[in-house]
Motif scaffolding. Structure first.
Motif, PDB file in Angstrom:
ATOM      1  N   ASN A   1      57.199 -12.188  46.763  1.00  0.00           N
ATOM      2  CA  ASN A   1      56.720 -11.929  47.437  1.00  0.00           C
ATOM      3  C   ASN A   1      56.178 -14.157  47.499  1.00  0.00           C
ATOM      4  O   ASN A   1      56.422 -14.641  46.219  1.00  0.00           O
TER       5      ASN A   1
ATOM      6  N   ASN B   1      54.743 -15.904  49.101  1.00  0.00           N
ATOM      7  CA  ASN B   1      53.662 -16.159  48.734  1.00  0.00           C
ATOM      8  C   ASN B   1      52.475 -16.493  48.041  1.00  0.00           C
ATOM      9  O   ASN B   1      51.216 -16.828  48.050  1.00  0.00           O
ATOM     10  N   ASP B   2      53.085 -16.295  46.796  1.00  0.00           N
ATOM     11  CA  ASP B   2      52.773 -15.898  45.732  1.00  0.00           C
ATOM     12  C   ASP B   2      53.058 -17.638  44.537  1.00  0.00           C
ATOM     13  O   ASP B   2      53.545 -18.115  44.752  1.00  0.00           O
ATOM     14  N   ASN B   3      51.647 -17.994  44.339  1.00  0.00           N
ATOM     15  CA  ASN B   3      51.337 -18.772  43.870  1.00  0.00           C
ATOM     16  C   ASN B   3      51.038 -18.949  42.687  1.00  0.00           C
ATOM     17  O   ASN B   3      51.315 -20.578  41.875  1.00  0.00           O
ATOM     18  N   ASN B   4      51.644 -18.129  41.816  1.00  0.00           N
ATOM     19  CA  ASN B   4      50.989 -17.743  40.186  1.00  0.00           C
ATOM     20  C   ASN B   4      52.708 -19.145  40.008  1.00  0.00           C
ATOM     21  O   ASN B   4      53.461 -19.321  40.977  1.00  0.00           O
TER      22      ASN B   4
ATOM     23  N   VAL C   1      56.127 -14.312  37.728  1.00  0.00           N
ATOM     24  CA  VAL C   1      55.997 -12.616  37.842  1.00  0.00           C
ATOM     25  C   VAL C   1      56.268 -11.808  37.189  1.00  0.00           C
ATOM     26  O   VAL C   1      57.435 -12.022  36.569  1.00  0.00           O
TER      27      VAL C   1
ATOM     28  N   THR D   1      58.716 -17.688  39.825  1.00  0.00           N
ATOM     29  CA  THR D   1      58.385 -17.155  41.283  1.00  0.00           C
ATOM     30  C   THR D   1      58.829 -18.049  42.519  1.00  0.00           C
ATOM     31  O   THR D   1      59.540 -19.075  42.110  1.00  0.00           O
TER      32      THR D   1
ATOM     33  N   HIS E   1      57.694 -19.830  44.672  1.00  0.00           N
ATOM     34  CA  HIS E   1      56.386 -20.493  44.889  1.00  0.00           C
ATOM     35  C   HIS E   1      57.379 -21.731  43.843  1.00  0.00           C
ATOM     36  O   HIS E   1      56.819 -23.446  44.212  1.00  0.00           O
TER      37      HIS E   1
END
Length: 238
Positions: A149, A151-154, A157, A172, A174
């Motif tokens: 993902n 777009n995962d802002n964590n 993961v 991530t 991000h």
């Protein structure tokens, strides 16, 4: 792709090892994220020998990992365990400078703890340098094609290997993309075909995380040996 082509893996590793010296001369904590894999093992062995063993100011460097398998640190599959055996056991580095992912812990709890540590220790969660590898399927860290993902802002993961199902914790996309510098270290003829795809195709048309993940504000570069780059139309070699 911003590519540097080296005659062999040893030459690429020597270049990176010299830059460890330069980073360590800064009068501040420098946060570096390491990768697993065979070529990084060569890097760790190199850093553990002269002149790097004594030239690097280890007290200024903080080490993290792009990902880790949820195994005990003594397990041969532990990324941290390999660095400890090949490098940390041979140098003088403060224990507080080593920020490992604790693969022996329950995965959900460790994910939370790892994210807290990043927020506490890394200024603005921006790493100085993230060194990554790439699998033959185009994955990097433990971010796999069709599973990532973007777009995962964590910050981290939980990931499962698509074939074995083995659990890992990974930074991530991000978080990686906030880094000041991203270096993909890729060697061997087995990576040549996928590198050609990444070199010739638009990243948005490819499923490979290694093709898509780039530093937003800093440098993204590829350190390749001749075998990995043999299908690319690039002539300059270091």
């Amino acid at each position: 792709m911003n590519c540097l082509i080296f005659n062999d893996a040893e030459s690429a590793v020597q270049k990176i090892a010299k830059e460890f010296v330069e980073y360590s001369l800064q009068n501040r904590p420098v946060h570096i994220s390491l990768s697993g894999g065979s070529t990084p093992k060569l890097l760790f062995k190199t850093l553990a020998t002269s002149p790097f063993k004594t030239e690097v100011h280890w007290e200024n460097l903080h080490f993290w990992w792009g990902d880790e398998r949820m195994v005990e640190p003594e397990n041969p599959e532990s990324n941290y365990g390999e660095v400890k055996k090949l490098l940390f056991d041979h140098i003088k580095i403060p224990s507080q400078n080593i920020h490992r992912i604790r693969g022996e812990q329950p995965v959900e709890l460790e994910l939370q703890r790892f994210e807290r540590e990043i927020r506490k220790v890394v200024p603005n969660q921006v790493f100085d340098w993230i060194i990554l590898g790439m699998g033959t399927d185009g994955h990097t860290a433990s971010l796999f094609p069709y599973q990532t993902n973007f777009n995962d802002n964590n910050l981290a993961v939980i990931a499962a290997h698509p074939d074995s199902g083995q659990l890992r914790i990974s930074k991530t996309a991000h978080l990686i993309e906030q880094s000041k510098r991203i270096t993909y270290l890729v060697t061997g003829a087995g990576k040549a075909e996928i590198l050609k795809e990444i070199y010739t195709e638009s990243a948005e048309n490819l499923p490979y995380p290694a093709a898509k993940i780039q530093s937003k504000e800093g440098i993204t570069e590829w350190f390749l040996d001749k075998d990995a780059a043999n299908l690319l139309e690039i002539n300059s070699t270091f």
